[in-house]
Design a protein around this motif. Structure first.
Motif, mmCIF file in Angstrom:
data_model
loop_
_atom_site.group_PDB
_atom_site.id
_atom_site.type_symbol
_atom_site.label_atom_id
_atom_site.label_comp_id
_atom_site.label_asym_id
_atom_site.label_seq_id
_atom_site.Cartn_x
_atom_site.Cartn_y
_atom_site.Cartn_z
ATOM 1 N N GLY A 299 -4.332 -3.054 -7.078
ATOM 2 C CA GLY A 299 -3.306 -2.052 -7.062
ATOM 3 C C GLY A 299 -3.235 -1.338 -8.547
ATOM 4 N N ARG A 300 -2.184 -0.371 -8.216
ATOM 5 C CA ARG A 300 -2.011 0.452 -9.607
ATOM 6 C C ARG A 300 -0.780 0.261 -10.200
ATOM 7 N N ARG B 146 -5.747 0.540 -12.768
ATOM 8 C CA ARG B 146 -5.970 -0.147 -11.608
ATOM 9 C C ARG B 146 -6.115 -1.561 -12.214
ATOM 10 N N GLU C 173 1.250 2.208 -3.409
ATOM 11 C CA GLU C 173 0.013 2.004 -4.132
ATOM 12 C C GLU C 173 0.191 1.005 -5.045
ATOM 13 N N VAL D 293 -4.357 -1.355 -2.796
ATOM 14 C CA VAL D 293 -5.373 -0.494 -2.447
ATOM 15 C C VAL D 293 -6.485 -1.199 -1.930
ATOM 16 N N LYS E 97 0.605 -1.347 -0.041
ATOM 17 C CA LYS E 97 -0.098 0.060 -0.298
ATOM 18 C C LYS E 97 0.913 1.240 -0.049
#
Length: 338
Positions: A106-107, A116, A41, A44, A38
């Motif tokens: 996640g990204r 994403r 990123e 998420v 996290k």
């Protein structure tokens, strides 16, 4: 490209010498690893979890199986569904094997945009006999590679994403007190302690590994969701295809397509949408079987589907007119990129 099977994995092992590793510690570990992702990123909120407990001397003896646990979209704390399943596991005595697995949305970064994926990473924590804790991290994206899984060099994508993965691996290693053991080289890539090896010189294990294997993986996942049948259109075509986009709540789940020149039609899941893309595909493939049983041509079947869609949980057609792709491979490429 986003894949339906891991591009690479890393493992850490923690041995307890003085105290027993209980389910609560396993949950704390999986949460701490998630937090390391996290921070970059790479994870998420909004994923899913499973808690599985089996007898240590008979692994087929399932004592707890809590699957499809929703991890809150707004906050990880307290992750109520996961906490409840872990509390149930805490009540168990004796020798057992505990597995906690979470799928992490996640990204990744590309061309200045953050995209994403609903399963960018997965984290799995296993506890064996209360003494050994094994943490495994898997990724389902090639954003960390110098070459994507279709053999195209991607220096900008690599530069934007590889340092994020390296930092996460370093953070997890500091958390667990040891460096990772990279997984073996697979059909897509070769993991290393800091991410992935650069395959530009020696080349990947397979040419166009995504194009070679991803279609087979997707077909297997879709087939597992519907009963077998011979009442189907052909699954591949050399002709161009026309397609309709399937969405639910504004999210694209996949594409229903038909060949312009032969008896082929099908559904292509958008891999970044995660398991829901495959769950939706089951409904559309069953509708295509109905169209086939009525003797409709593939293109006529698309018109019929627009008027007779499956129930709403499988998504809805997003556009009123057909789009066209020069090949099925082009459409699959679209479904695997973003």
């Amino acid at each position: 490209m986003i894949t339906s099977t891991p591009v690479g994995d890393w493992t850490w092992e923690v041995t307890a010498h003085d105290s027993e590793i209980r389910p609560t510690r396993a949950a704390q570990t999986v949460t701490a690893v998630w937090n390391e992702l996290k921070e970059r990123e790479l994870a998420v909120p909004g994923g899913k979890a499973r808690v599985l407990v089996r007898s240590g001397d008979k692994l087929r003896d399932v004592r707890v199986d809590a699957n499809g646990l929703r991890l809150g979209a707004d906050s990880l704390d307290p992750w109520a569904d996961l906490a409840e399943a872990v509390a149930q596991a805490e009540l168990l005595d004796g020798d057992f094997v505990l597995t906690i697995r979470i799928e992490c949305p996640g990204r990744w970064l590309e061309r200045g945009f953050a995209y994403r994926a609903e399963k960018l990473f997965s984290v799995q924590v296993e506890v064996w006999d209360g003494k050994l804790l094994v943490v495994t991290l898997e990724t389902y994206s090639d954003a960390w590679l110098t070459m994507d899984t279709r053999d195209r060099e991607q220096p900008e994508v690599h530069a934007a994403n590889a340092p994020r993965l390296a930092a996460a691996l370093e953070g997890i290693s500091a958390l667990l007190g040891s460096p990772p053991t990279p997984g073996d080289e697979n059909r897509y890539a070769a993991p290393s302690a800091t991410g992935f090896k650069d395959l530009r010189n020696e080349g990947p294990a397979y040419t166009d590994s995504w194009g070679t294997f991803e279609g087979l993986n997707r077909a297997s996942l879709l087939d597992s969701r519907i009963p077998p049948s011979e009442n189907e259109y052909e699954a591949i075509t050399e002709y161009s295809v026309r397609y309709l986009t399937v969405q639910r709540e504004g999210i694209t789940l996949g594409f229903v397509w038909a060949s312009v020149g032969d008896a082929a039609a099908g559904y292509v899941p958008r891999t970044a949408a995660g398991d829901e893309a495959f769950d939706a595909g089951a409904g559309w493939l069953l509708r295509l079987r109905e169209a086939h049983s009525q003797g409709l041509s593939p293109l006529a079947a698309l018109d019929w589907l627009a008027e007779h869609p499956p129930p709403p949980q499988f998504g809805r057609i997003a556009e009123a007119t057909l789009e066209e792709a020069e090949s099925l491979d082009t459409l699959e490429e679209l479904s695997g990129r973003h």
